[in-house]
Design a protein around this motif. Structure first.
Motif, PDB file in Angstrom:
ATOM      1  N   ASP A 191      41.645  33.387  40.323  1.00  0.00           N
ATOM      2  CA  ASP A 191      41.984  33.720  38.940  1.00  0.00           C
ATOM      3  C   ASP A 191      40.950  34.681  38.349  1.00  0.00           C
ATOM      4  O   ASP A 191      41.306  35.624  37.649  1.00  0.00           O
ATOM      5  CB  ASP A 191      42.054  32.426  38.127  1.00  0.00           C
ATOM      6  CG  ASP A 191      42.580  32.657  36.720  1.00  0.00           C
ATOM      7  OD1 ASP A 191      43.466  33.515  36.545  1.00  0.00           O
ATOM      8  OD2 ASP A 191      42.091  31.986  35.786  1.00  0.00           O
ATOM      9  N   GLU A 192      39.692  34.474  38.680  1.00  0.00           N
ATOM     10  CA  GLU A 192      38.624  35.313  38.114  1.00  0.00           C
ATOM     11  C   GLU A 192      38.538  36.694  38.744  1.00  0.00           C
ATOM     12  O   GLU A 192      38.467  37.699  38.053  1.00  0.00           O
ATOM     13  CB  GLU A 192      37.258  34.625  38.283  1.00  0.00           C
ATOM     14  CG  GLU A 192      36.996  33.546  37.248  1.00  0.00           C
ATOM     15  CD  GLU A 192      35.771  32.719  37.613  1.00  0.00           C
ATOM     16  OE1 GLU A 192      34.790  33.295  38.130  1.00  0.00           O
ATOM     17  OE2 GLU A 192      35.798  31.489  37.397  1.00  0.00           O
ATOM     18  N   VAL A 193      38.500  36.744  40.077  1.00  0.00           N
ATOM     19  CA  VAL A 193      38.210  38.028  40.733  1.00  0.00           C
ATOM     20  C   VAL A 193      39.425  38.691  41.373  1.00  0.00           C
ATOM     21  O   VAL A 193      39.339  39.842  41.790  1.00  0.00           O
ATOM     22  CB  VAL A 193      37.097  37.874  41.801  1.00  0.00           C
ATOM     23  CG1 VAL A 193      35.847  37.256  41.186  1.00  0.00           C
ATOM     24  CG2 VAL A 193      37.566  37.033  42.987  1.00  0.00           C
TER      25      VAL A 193
ATOM     26  N   SER B 258      40.260  28.756  40.700  1.00  0.00           N
ATOM     27  CA  SER B 258      39.443  29.390  39.654  1.00  0.00           C
ATOM     28  C   SER B 258      38.870  30.728  40.125  1.00  0.00           C
ATOM     29  O   SER B 258      38.803  31.684  39.358  1.00  0.00           O
ATOM     30  CB  SER B 258      38.338  28.452  39.181  1.00  0.00           C
ATOM     31  OG  SER B 258      37.408  28.215  40.219  1.00  0.00           O
ATOM     32  N   LEU B 259      38.505  30.809  41.407  1.00  0.00           N
ATOM     33  CA  LEU B 259      37.909  32.057  41.905  1.00  0.00           C
ATOM     34  C   LEU B 259      38.932  33.184  42.015  1.00  0.00           C
ATOM     35  O   LEU B 259      38.675  34.320  41.592  1.00  0.00           O
ATOM     36  CB  LEU B 259      37.222  31.805  43.257  1.00  0.00           C
ATOM     37  CG  LEU B 259      36.384  32.940  43.846  1.00  0.00           C
ATOM     38  CD1 LEU B 259      35.349  33.454  42.855  1.00  0.00           C
ATOM     39  CD2 LEU B 259      35.697  32.484  45.134  1.00  0.00           C
TER      40      LEU B 259
ATOM     41  N   ALA C 287      45.761  28.233  35.241  1.00  0.00           N
ATOM     42  CA  ALA C 287      45.183  29.293  36.082  1.00  0.00           C
ATOM     43  C   ALA C 287      46.098  29.578  37.273  1.00  0.00           C
ATOM     44  O   ALA C 287      46.308  30.741  37.633  1.00  0.00           O
ATOM     45  CB  ALA C 287      43.796  28.886  36.557  1.00  0.00           C
TER      46      ALA C 287
ATOM     47  N   LYS D  43      43.197  43.524  39.765  1.00  0.00           N
ATOM     48  CA  LYS D  43      42.336  43.262  38.610  1.00  0.00           C
ATOM     49  C   LYS D  43      41.936  44.555  37.896  1.00  0.00           C
ATOM     50  O   LYS D  43      41.432  44.520  36.791  1.00  0.00           O
ATOM     51  CB  LYS D  43      41.077  42.515  39.080  1.00  0.00           C
ATOM     52  CG  LYS D  43      41.311  41.038  39.354  1.00  0.00           C
ATOM     53  CD  LYS D  43      41.422  40.223  38.074  1.00  0.00           C
ATOM     54  CE  LYS D  43      41.957  38.824  38.341  1.00  0.00           C
ATOM     55  NZ  LYS D  43      42.175  38.045  37.107  1.00  0.00           N
TER      56      LYS D  43
END
Lengths: 221, 221
Positions: free
Chosen positions: B34-36, B31-32, B121, A137
């Motif tokens: 994908d986010e972090v 989703s997690l 995602a 990231k």
DNA sequence: TAAAGTATGATAGTATTACTATTATAAAAA
DNA sequence: TTTTTATAATAGTAATACTATCATACTTTA
């Protein structure tokens, strides 16, 4: 004459090339990552191996990710240096690209110029761990800080040769980066997941990549 | 009619598809992550997000690596299912391979058949994290346990089409696995490391890969 | 309908990881 | 000789990656 592989300064806190401890850190991080893999590699284990302390290692590198960036960049710079040498005075762009493919597919030999670096082990690390330097990231921040310039420079130089060979081809950099990455995971597949490739030796990998590279460059359709 | 994407049982302790909590784990791990990103993803954070506990998540998956294997396998099975559908009744092997490249390059759309899965995602996760499922020291053990059969099956099916098109070509599986992996990191490069590729859109990536694939297959040299 | 089994939640605890901080000491430079 | 610098030694913290135990609610099945 001194030949040194220079790494951009941002990725270390203190140049590991400047001290014995630093060179020890590099030499033993290569052997330790090669043995246990990057995930299981820790500064604590490394410190034990070199009979130093975690705190001392942290004075050279912020964290193990920066150390991996250092090692991988070193490898790209070293390859670049060897390619420059091998391509010197070769006018044919086709021959120069052949030399490139031969260098990324043929077995790496230890280079006595760089005493503390085990290039064979480093090459294994590059094969299985190098994509982890950017698949994070933090890639955009790391890229802004210039951590990937060694690889980018190499791809750019090679894509210029593709352009020489066929100025009309639209994707020289994409093709070169594909060939380099493919060399890594095809090698990884042939060792660990052989259902995914027919390549079972260095020479068949060389054939596969040369054929793909030159077919793509010269196909006009 | 029920369409279900079946995942080999070895990679979970309890089928996440069999309960609401399980489906919640899958939906929110997508989703997690994908986010972090996968490195910063933990079962503790996931448990907080679904208002459950770490221990409950551990009843479904041994660790986060097995969960990633599950997600990536799900993606390959889903792609395989869509490809089978899209290639149905298409006799031309060339057209079938074109459909394949279109599927891996064109934007993924949410598939309402699988309510709790956000395929868009998941596709982003596959692009940046999928190679981490095999780039580990446990790859041989994991392979013996059959964790990679979804991907291997897909590559095998597609390499058969390459064979149809040119029975003399020596490296169909190597070529297909290269095209698939290339689709991922070229996409990653165009978003994050644009110096490494000329491809700046889905359609240019499609052009690059189709050209490389068909030039390589048909070149006899 | 009662007993047994199963799934989840709540809580606690351990070893390891990824650091940061402090102080002592030895070697090198000024 | 003093000062700087590098390293070692030690301690400590927050987070991670789990494992274990027990209570409870909900489902089966006898």
């Amino acid at each position: 004459m001194i030949v040194q592989v220079k790494i951009q300064e941002q990725c270390f806190l203190k140049d590991p090339d400047s001290s014995e401890l630093g060179q020890n850190i590099i030499a033993n991080s290569i052997s330790l990552i090669d043995e246990v893999g990057f995930e299981a590699f820790t500064f604590k284990k490394l410190a034990q191996r070199i009979e130093s302390t975690e705190a001392s290692v942290y004075r050279y590198f912020e964290n193990k990710h920066k150390l991996l960036i250092y090692l991988v960049s070193w490898y790209w710079n070293w390859l670049d240096y060897r390619l420059t040498f091998a391509m010197h005075n070769i006018s044919s762009p086709k021959r120069r690209l052949e030399i490139f493919v031969e260098h990324i597919t043929q077995p790496v030999k230890v280079d006595p110029t760089f005493g503390h670096i085990d290039e064979v082990a480093l090459h294994r690390i590059v094969i299985s761990e190098s994509s982890k330097v950017y698949l994070t990231k933090e890639v955009d921040a790391d890229n802004e800080d210039g951590y990937f310039i060694s690889f980018q420079k190499l791809v750019k130089e090679l894509s210029m040769i593709v352009r020489e060979l066929n100025p009309k081809y639209k994707f020289p950099s994409a093709l070169i980066s594909t060939v380099i990455e493919s060399a890594h995971f095809q090698r990884f597949f042939s060792t660990h997941l052989c259902a995914l490739t027919e390549s079972d030796s260095e020479s068949s990998l060389e054939k596969f990549l040369k054929h793909m590279l030159f077919s793509t460059i010269s196909s006009t359709k």
